[in-house]
Design an enzyme around this catalytic site. Structure first.
Site, short mmCIF file in Angstrom:
data_model
loop_
_atom_site.label_atom_id
_atom_site.label_comp_id
_atom_site.label_asym_id
_atom_site.label_seq_id
_atom_site.Cartn_x
_atom_site.Cartn_y
_atom_site.Cartn_z
CD1 TRP A 218 77.77 33.24 85.63
CD2 TRP A 218 79.54 32.94 84.29
NE1 TRP A 218 78.05 34.44 85.02
CE2 TRP A 218 79.12 34.28 84.19
CE3 TRP A 218 80.63 32.51 83.52
CZ2 TRP A 218 79.76 35.20 83.37
CZ3 TRP A 218 81.27 33.42 82.70
CH2 TRP A 218 80.83 34.75 82.63
CD GLU B 278 79.28 45.42 90.16
OE1 GLU B 278 80.12 44.50 90.15
OE2 GLU B 278 79.07 46.13 91.16
CG HIS C 153 89.08 67.04 77.93
ND1 HIS C 153 89.93 67.70 77.07
CD2 HIS C 153 89.26 67.61 79.15
CE1 HIS C 153 90.61 68.62 77.75
NE2 HIS C 153 90.23 68.57 79.02
CE LYS D 260 81.35 38.82 96.64
NZ LYS D 260 81.09 40.27 96.73
CG ASN E 187 83.16 25.46 89.67
OD1 ASN E 187 82.11 25.03 89.19
ND2 ASN E 187 83.25 25.88 90.91
N GLY E 188 85.49 26.05 85.75
CA GLY E 188 86.69 26.38 84.99
C GLY E 188 86.51 26.18 83.50
CD GLU F 254 83.02 50.07 93.67
OE1 GLU F 254 82.32 49.22 94.26
OE2 GLU F 254 83.77 49.77 92.71
CB CYS G 132 80.67 27.37 88.55
SG CYS G 132 80.60 27.70 86.78
NE ARG H 23 81.51 29.86 93.69
CZ ARG H 23 82.78 30.02 94.07
NH1 ARG H 23 83.06 30.43 95.29
NH2 ARG H 23 83.77 29.78 93.24
CE LYS I 80 79.65 47.76 94.33
NZ LYS I 80 80.54 47.51 93.25
#
Length: 612
Positions: free
Chosen positions: A73, A492, A508, A607, A99-100, A485, A2, A27, A489
């Site tokens: 968001w 995402e 395995h 973000k 926000n929150g 990572e 947000c 964000r 990426k």
């Protein structure tokens, strides 16, 4: 997560707020809205992007010099026009952006319903604004005091800004668990989630602390108090970022710009903190507590997402160089499993934003149990540095792309210095080896620049696999976290399913997935396990998997087996993640672009995750 913008002064508030909301788009959000006071309360909001909001306000009366704006968001209630912020109280006199999450909103809503309130949205925020209105009426008090009382009744996290139709000369803002910064101009004030909407207008800011609120008046006065009604004073801080740092600078996307900024970001992260020729490392936060850190029984590293992958590399580095046991914990799970922590532990908290809610909760618990908290963050003045006993900034500069790139590499650079400094204090590294590593660390930026020259080759590989539905990333040792990572990426920003594994774990389970349609990315620069990796490559080859291998220059053995080779400069094995991650970032970027994805603002992502 947000975005908040507020303004009071002599400028056109709409222009300041819209530009600020665009600065905060990184964000992550799914709707946007504004509220302006110009005799009446004018609220405009729309699901979608800020550009969609601009379309619906075209031709409307936007003449005002006080207002608030928000990018949402979704948490409570689906993303649509109705649930978008700002929200207005039942009387229409109070507007709020938030926000929150208000965790006890349901019980408050039930009580307010009994008192005659009706609700137009599914949000917890509409409950909060009506609670403020009810408190003001019931207590017959000022709006700022009503905000304070109401916030003492709610459970959860918030950053809010309140606009009052009956007082067009005042804004009220408060925070708990979500960042808020006040910009102080010449006869004007700005409020935002972070400094990016403010830097264009003033370098002077005040960061609100936990459970504080500020009353801002048009006459140039502002008052900060705690929710316990105790007045506080805050030193005005100077912003270090520049407006150029938050622009694309000729690159098509922020993510690509930030990938290419990594050599400079690493240089900035190391500058003044080490000297290879003289063999010294100086980290201010580390020096202050070095005796306690040296005597620590173990290190606990807590983080989320990309920062957690940095923490895994940190585990390898500290155990390898300083010979101290390290545990790496997901911050989101840390406090819920009743971890064993005591005063002999050092907890390293890693976060790009310094505002990650789960990481803040984790270090709060660790601090209660007397552990030493060391923060590694990028954003100066953020919550984790203020909460930690000590720490170091990565100095990566603003990272706008949601998918972290240069934050990852600077975190690793800083953790490398921490591990080396500990090794020096403990006497677990010879001076000759220390200088050898430091010299190589100094050369890493040049080697990353050399790796970036492979962009066209990587783009060609991306064109071949852009339609793949699954990817597998495999690495050993220091390159195992890089495999994680690299897979993150790709997930995402391209929305392709991808998994990272230790290469030896392939047998395995994951080997069952391999066929002629499965691209497998091998990180094969480890000299310590090279033959083992070759064997893993042969196993994939035997099952017709498509092999993309990142190898050192001059490699011949894997070249003979792989479908595609990406040759990177050779370096110390402990520093290899700083180089091997770069081709994976570029591969993810180009695949996402070819699939038509928004690489800077991937769907459903934010973000800075400031709610649990």
């Amino acid at each position: 997560m947000c975005g908040i913008v507020g303004y009071i002064g002599n400028k056109e508030a709409y222009q300041v707020i819209i530009k600020g909301l665009k600065r905060l788009e990184y964000r992550g959000y799914d709707s946007a809205g504004i509220a302006l006071l110009n005799g009446s309360m004018n609220v405009y909001k729309k699901a979608g992007k800020v550009t969609d909001l601009e379309k619906i306000v075209a031709g409307k009366n936007l003449d005002a010099n006080i207002g608030i704006g928000h990018t949402r968001w979704a948490t409570h209630g689906e993303p649509n026009d109705t649930n978008a912020h700002p929200h207005v109280s039942q009387s229409g006199s109070i507007a709020i952006i938030h926000n929150g999450i208000i965790e006890n909103y349901a019980s408050i809503k039930e009580e307010l319903t009994k008192r005659g309130y009706t609700f137009q949205t599914d949000t917890d925020t509409e409950v909060l604004v009506n609670l403020i209105e009810e408190v003001q009426k019931k207590e017959n008090t000022s709006l700022d005091n009503a905000v304070r009382i109401a916030l003492n009744e709610v459970v959860g996290a918030y950053a809010i800004v309140v606009l009052n139709k009956n007082n067009p000369n005042q804004l009220i803002a408060a925070r708990k668990g979500s960042p808020l910064v006040v910009g102080i101009g010449d006869g004007e004030f700005y409020i935002a989630s972070d400094a990016s909407p403010i830097i264009e207008y003033t370098p002077n800011v005040v960061y609100l602390e936990e459970q504080e609120y500020v009353v801002i008046n048009r006459d140039g006065q502002y008052t900060i108090k705690t929710l316990g009604n105790v007045e506080k004073s805050h030193e005005i801080q100077k912003l270090e970022m520049s407006i150029e740092a938050i622009e694309k600078g000729g690159f098509e996307h922020f993510m690509l710009k930030e990938i290419y900024e990594q050599p400079k970001a690493i240089e900035d992260s190391l500058r003044g903190r080490m000297n290879a020729q003289q063999g010294w490392i100086k980290l201010g936060g580390l020096t202050e507590y070095i005796n306690r850190i040296n005597k620590a029984d173990r290190f606990l590293i807590t983080a989320c997402g990309t920062s957690w992958h940095s923490g895994l590399i940190g585990e390898y580095l500290i155990e390898d160089l300083a010979r101290v046991p390290v545990e790496v914990e997901y911050a989101s799970e840390f406090r819920y499993r009743n971890p064993i922590i005591n005063e002999n532990d050092v907890v390293i908290a890693i976060s790009q934003s310094g505002e990650t809610a789960d990481t803040l909760a984790a270090i709060s618990l660790a601090k209660e149990r007397q552990a030493l908290i060391y923060g590694i963050c990028n954003v100066i003045g953020s919550s984790i540095p203020r909460m930690a006993h000590a720490g170091s900034y990565t100095h990566a500069g603003p990272e706008i792309g949601v998918a972290s790139t240069k934050a990852f590499s600077t975190q690793i650079s800083l953790i490398t210095l921490i591990a080396l400094r500990l090794a020096m204090v403990k006497g677990t590294i010879p001076t000759s080896k220390l200088r050898e590593i430091l010299y190589e660390l100094e050369n890493i930026p040049k080697k990353i620049e050399e790796t970036l020259l492979l962009d066209a080759q990587i783009k060609e590989i991306a064109s071949i696999y852009k339609n793949a539905t699954n990817f597998l990333y495999l690495g050993r040792g220091y390159n195992f976290p890089v495999a994680l990572e690299g897979a993150l990426k790709l997930k995402e920003i391209s929305y392709i399913h991808a998994e990272g594994y230790p290469a030896a774990e392939m047998k395995h389970g994951p080997i069952a997935l391999i066929d002629e349609n499965m691209p497998v990315v091998f990180l094969a620069t480890n000299q310590s396990a090279y033959e083992k990796i070759v064997s893993n490559v042969q196993e994939v080859k035997a099952r017709k998997g498509k092999i993309i291998a990142v190898v050192h220059k001059g490699d011949t053995q894997i070249r003979a087996l792989a479908d595609h080779i990406i040759e990177v400069p050779e370096t110390e094995e402990i520093l290899s993640p700083l180089i091997t991650i770069v081709p994976l970032q570029l591969l993810a970027y180009h695949i996402a672009i070819m699939r038509g994805c928004n690489v800077d603002q991937p769907r459903n992502l934010a973000k800075s995750v400031t709610v649990e």
